[in-house]
Design a protein around this motif. Structure first.
Motif, PDB file in Angstrom:
ATOM      1  N   ILE A  87      18.135  -3.770  60.563  1.00 48.99           N
ATOM      2  CA  ILE A  87      17.825  -5.167  60.891  1.00 48.99           C
ATOM      3  C   ILE A  87      19.087  -6.044  60.867  1.00 48.99           C
ATOM      4  O   ILE A  87      19.163  -7.051  61.572  1.00 48.99           O
ATOM      5  CB  ILE A  87      16.739  -5.728  59.946  1.00 48.99           C
ATOM      6  CG1 ILE A  87      16.212  -7.063  60.490  1.00 48.99           C
ATOM      7  CG2 ILE A  87      17.238  -5.844  58.513  1.00 48.99           C
ATOM      8  CD1 ILE A  87      14.962  -7.556  59.841  1.00 48.99           C
ATOM      9  N   TYR A  88      20.095  -5.630  60.120  1.00 44.58           N
ATOM     10  CA  TYR A  88      21.365  -6.375  60.107  1.00 44.58           C
ATOM     11  C   TYR A  88      21.929  -6.510  61.520  1.00 44.58           C
ATOM     12  O   TYR A  88      22.389  -7.582  61.918  1.00 44.58           O
ATOM     13  CB  TYR A  88      22.361  -5.663  59.191  1.00 44.58           C
ATOM     14  CG  TYR A  88      23.773  -6.192  59.308  1.00 44.58           C
ATOM     15  CD1 TYR A  88      24.138  -7.389  58.691  1.00 44.58           C
ATOM     16  CD2 TYR A  88      24.745  -5.502  60.040  1.00 44.58           C
ATOM     17  CE1 TYR A  88      25.435  -7.887  58.802  1.00 44.58           C
ATOM     18  CE2 TYR A  88      26.033  -5.982  60.146  1.00 44.58           C
ATOM     19  CZ  TYR A  88      26.372  -7.176  59.531  1.00 44.58           C
ATOM     20  OH  TYR A  88      27.640  -7.670  59.650  1.00 44.58           O
ATOM     21  N   ASN A  89      21.893  -5.410  62.285  1.00 51.98           N
ATOM     22  CA  ASN A  89      22.429  -5.448  63.656  1.00 51.98           C
ATOM     23  C   ASN A  89      21.654  -6.405  64.539  1.00 51.98           C
ATOM     24  O   ASN A  89      22.221  -7.076  65.409  1.00 51.98           O
ATOM     25  CB  ASN A  89      22.411  -4.041  64.268  1.00 51.98           C
ATOM     26  CG  ASN A  89      23.211  -3.062  63.421  1.00 51.98           C
ATOM     27  OD1 ASN A  89      22.680  -2.470  62.481  1.00 51.98           O
ATOM     28  ND2 ASN A  89      24.489  -2.923  63.729  1.00 51.98           N
ATOM     29  N   LEU A  90      20.351  -6.499  64.321  1.00 44.09           N
ATOM     30  CA  LEU A  90      19.525  -7.418  65.116  1.00 44.09           C
ATOM     31  C   LEU A  90      19.870  -8.874  64.810  1.00 44.09           C
ATOM     32  O   LEU A  90      19.861  -9.724  65.709  1.00 44.09           O
ATOM     33  CB  LEU A  90      18.039  -7.178  64.826  1.00 44.09           C
ATOM     34  CG  LEU A  90      17.463  -5.862  65.348  1.00 44.09           C
ATOM     35  CD1 LEU A  90      16.088  -5.623  64.758  1.00 44.09           C
ATOM     36  CD2 LEU A  90      17.387  -5.881  66.868  1.00 44.09           C
ATOM     37  N   MET A  92      22.784  -9.988  63.790  1.00 48.82           N
ATOM     38  CA  MET A  92      24.167 -10.309  64.143  1.00 48.82           C
ATOM     39  C   MET A  92      24.490 -10.139  65.629  1.00 48.82           C
ATOM     40  O   MET A  92      25.445 -10.707  66.115  1.00 48.82           O
ATOM     41  CB  MET A  92      25.126  -9.396  63.338  1.00 48.82           C
ATOM     42  CG  MET A  92      25.101  -9.652  61.857  1.00 48.82           C
ATOM     43  SD  MET A  92      25.696 -11.320  61.517  1.00 48.82           S
ATOM     44  CE  MET A  92      24.367 -11.944  60.546  1.00 48.82           C
ATOM     45  N   ASP A  93      23.704  -9.335  66.323  1.00 46.43           N
ATOM     46  CA  ASP A  93      24.045  -8.976  67.706  1.00 46.43           C
ATOM     47  C   ASP A  93      22.838  -9.213  68.612  1.00 46.43           C
ATOM     48  O   ASP A  93      21.859  -8.475  68.550  1.00 46.43           O
ATOM     49  CB  ASP A  93      24.470  -7.500  67.749  1.00 46.43           C
ATOM     50  CG  ASP A  93      24.821  -7.024  69.159  1.00 46.43           C
ATOM     51  OD1 ASP A  93      24.788  -7.860  70.093  1.00 46.43           O
ATOM     52  OD2 ASP A  93      25.116  -5.825  69.311  1.00 46.43           O
ATOM     53  N   ARG A  94      22.912 -10.227  69.441  1.00 49.19           N
ATOM     54  CA  ARG A  94      21.788 -10.565  70.315  1.00 49.19           C
ATOM     55  C   ARG A  94      21.451  -9.444  71.304  1.00 49.19           C
ATOM     56  O   ARG A  94      20.338  -9.384  71.818  1.00 49.19           O
ATOM     57  CB  ARG A  94      22.090 -11.851  71.104  1.00 49.19           C
ATOM     58  CG  ARG A  94      21.850 -13.119  70.304  1.00 49.19           C
ATOM     59  CD  ARG A  94      22.150 -14.346  71.134  1.00 49.19           C
ATOM     60  NE  ARG A  94      21.719 -15.553  70.452  1.00 49.19           N
ATOM     61  CZ  ARG A  94      20.524 -16.102  70.592  1.00 49.19           C
ATOM     62  NH1 ARG A  94      19.630 -15.538  71.387  1.00 49.19           N
ATOM     63  NH2 ARG A  94      20.201 -17.201  69.943  1.00 49.19           N
ATOM     64  N   SER A 134      16.293 -19.696  61.831  1.00 46.62           N
ATOM     65  CA  SER A 134      15.256 -19.126  62.708  1.00 46.62           C
ATOM     66  C   SER A 134      15.705 -17.852  63.430  1.00 46.62           C
ATOM     67  O   SER A 134      15.122 -17.457  64.430  1.00 46.62           O
ATOM     68  CB  SER A 134      14.797 -20.173  63.727  1.00 46.62           C
ATOM     69  OG  SER A 134      15.889 -20.683  64.441  1.00 46.62           O
ATOM     70  N   VAL A 135      16.729 -17.191  62.880  1.00 43.32           N
ATOM     71  CA  VAL A 135      17.229 -15.958  63.517  1.00 43.32           C
ATOM     72  C   VAL A 135      16.178 -14.846  63.444  1.00 43.32           C
ATOM     73  O   VAL A 135      15.947 -14.125  64.415  1.00 43.32           O
ATOM     74  CB  VAL A 135      18.564 -15.510  62.872  1.00 43.32           C
ATOM     75  CG1 VAL A 135      19.064 -14.218  63.519  1.00 43.32           C
ATOM     76  CG2 VAL A 135      19.622 -16.595  63.019  1.00 43.32           C
ATOM     77  N   LEU A 136      15.510 -14.696  62.299  1.00 43.86           N
ATOM     78  CA  LEU A 136      14.498 -13.635  62.182  1.00 43.86           C
ATOM     79  C   LEU A 136      13.348 -13.875  63.160  1.00 43.86           C
ATOM     80  O   LEU A 136      12.841 -12.919  63.770  1.00 43.86           O
ATOM     81  CB  LEU A 136      13.961 -13.550  60.754  1.00 43.86           C
ATOM     82  CG  LEU A 136      12.909 -12.453  60.527  1.00 43.86           C
ATOM     83  CD1 LEU A 136      13.491 -11.065  60.785  1.00 43.86           C
ATOM     84  CD2 LEU A 136      12.316 -12.533  59.119  1.00 43.86           C
ATOM     85  N   ALA A 137      12.935 -15.119  63.323  1.00 42.38           N
ATOM     86  CA  ALA A 137      11.858 -15.425  64.279  1.00 42.38           C
ATOM     87  C   ALA A 137      12.250 -14.958  65.677  1.00 42.38           C
ATOM     88  O   ALA A 137      11.437 -14.374  66.409  1.00 42.38           O
ATOM     89  CB  ALA A 137      11.563 -16.923  64.270  1.00 42.38           C
ATOM     90  N   ARG A 138      13.504 -15.184  66.068  1.00 42.45           N
ATOM     91  CA  ARG A 138      13.989 -14.726  67.388  1.00 42.45           C
ATOM     92  C   ARG A 138      13.970 -13.202  67.480  1.00 42.45           C
ATOM     93  O   ARG A 138      13.544 -12.643  68.484  1.00 42.45           O
ATOM     94  CB  ARG A 138      15.418 -15.251  67.619  1.00 42.45           C
ATOM     95  CG  ARG A 138      16.106 -14.609  68.816  1.00 42.45           C
ATOM     96  CD  ARG A 138      17.548 -15.048  68.993  1.00 42.45           C
ATOM     97  NE  ARG A 138      18.455 -14.689  67.916  1.00 42.45           N
ATOM     98  CZ  ARG A 138      18.944 -13.455  67.716  1.00 42.45           C
ATOM     99  NH1 ARG A 138      18.578 -12.440  68.494  1.00 42.45           N
ATOM    100  NH2 ARG A 138      19.797 -13.224  66.733  1.00 42.45           N
ATOM    101  N   VAL A 139      14.420 -12.549  66.414  1.00 45.32           N
ATOM    102  CA  VAL A 139      14.494 -11.085  66.383  1.00 45.32           C
ATOM    103  C   VAL A 139      13.106 -10.448  66.578  1.00 45.32           C
ATOM    104  O   VAL A 139      12.949  -9.460  67.303  1.00 45.32           O
ATOM    105  CB  VAL A 139      15.117 -10.630  65.040  1.00 45.32           C
ATOM    106  CG1 VAL A 139      14.809  -9.171  64.745  1.00 45.32           C
ATOM    107  CG2 VAL A 139      16.614 -10.870  65.044  1.00 45.32           C
ATOM    108  N   LEU A 140      12.081 -11.026  65.937  1.00 41.30           N
ATOM    109  CA  LEU A 140      10.746 -10.422  65.958  1.00 41.30           C
ATOM    110  C   LEU A 140       9.958 -10.722  67.235  1.00 41.30           C
ATOM    111  O   LEU A 140       9.025  -9.984  67.576  1.00 41.30           O
ATOM    112  CB  LEU A 140       9.939 -10.901  64.740  1.00 41.30           C
ATOM    113  CG  LEU A 140      10.444 -10.444  63.373  1.00 41.30           C
ATOM    114  CD1 LEU A 140       9.598 -11.062  62.264  1.00 41.30           C
ATOM    115  CD2 LEU A 140      10.428  -8.921  63.255  1.00 41.30           C
TER     116      LEU A 140
END
Length: 284
Positions: A87-90, A92-94, A134-140
């Motif tokens: 999940i770290y890569n998600l 940090m890296d779009r 809100s980075v996690l919201a974007r990732v999911l």
């Protein structure tokens, strides 16, 4: 939801939680943050076992390991230290693809988004980001239609990662160890949840407080549960999770208690918790 003659740990009539209806489609997922800034309260145990029980009921479940210790990943049989992508890569890296990082588990309908110690660097690196909460919201977002429930296993702190989980979530489930030091931190956690609701995520609600590591033989545990009920009323769920050595045993075996000891009282308690959350409308 009819009541039985039994009572729960604080003397309320214990409802009979029905077997949930079969789902004929999946998604969009309801995101639940498993949150408590105190460590060792049963967050990861509850995340893994609740996820397994919801999956057993035909729900498609994604567990998001959002703790650099990676305990949820290990507890589901994934050695995250050997993974190149987590999940770290998600975060940090779009350009990272979440579908390539999600791992299936041995439990049908249950997947995990793994984490390892790399995640501890994310908190520092996200500080300079725009919309860092809100980075996690974007990732999911790309996978929410594939699941019914997403459980986010938060780290024991109220830092930026936990704020990300609260910003992405629809609800918060608070596992609370039945001892007074654990009780003291809940007011601070509720305050943080309210701040996130006011400033970042108006839909956020408290799904409930689940008492863990309960020992009905001790006056101390009974008093803690009574105090929680006095302070938070019906936010205290009826289901309590009793203390048992079977939970650490199942963790060592890297599987949920529902497969490790399916007829054990701990497995029944988590199945009841899953039915209770569905009956309350807090899970699909």
């Amino acid at each position: 939801m009819t009541s039985t003659d039994e009572t729960d740990a604080v003397g309320r009539p214990m409802p009979q939680f029905p077997e949930p209806a079969v789902l004929f489609g999946h998604g969009p997922a309801r995101i639940i943050a498993m949150c408590n800034q105190k460590g060792g309260v049963g967050k990861t145990t509850t995340t893994i076992n609740l996820g397994a029980c919801l999956a057993e009921l035909g729900r498609r479940v994604l567990i998001v390991d959002f703790d650099p210790q990676g305990a949820a990943s290990v507890g589901l049989g994934v050695n995250a230290n050997e993974l190149d992508l987590t999940i770290y890569n998600l975060l940090m890296d779009r350009s990272a693809d979440i579908t390539e990082i999600i791992r299936p588990t041995a439990i049908e309908n249950l997947d995990v988004l793994p984490a390892n110690i790399d995640l501890s660097a994310a908190e520092v690196q996200l500080v300079g980001e725009v919309a860092r909460e809100s980075v996690l919201a974007r990732v999911l977002r790309p996978v929410l239609d594939d699941y019914d429930v997403v459980l986010v296993d938060c780290q024991p702190s109220l830092g930026l990662l936990t704020v990300n989980a609260l910003t992405a979530a629809h609800g918060v489930l608070i596992p609370l160890e039945c001892e007074f030091f654990a009780l003291r931190g809940v007011a601070l956690l509720i305050e943080t949840i309210e701040k996130v609701r006011d400033r970042l995520n108006p839909r956020l609600e408290i799904d409930g407080i689940v008492a863990t590591m309960y020992d009905a033989r001790t006056l101390h545990a009974r008093e803690v549960v009574e105090r929680v009920h006095e302070a938070f009323g019906d936010n205290l769920l009826h289901t309590v999770i009793s203390r048992t050595v079977k939970f650490p045993d199942a963790s060592v075996a890297a599987e949920p208690i529902t497969t490790y000891a399916p007829s054990h009282a701990g497995a029944h308690a988590y199945r009841q918790l899953a039915r209770e959350l569905i009956a309350r409308g807090d899970a699909a």
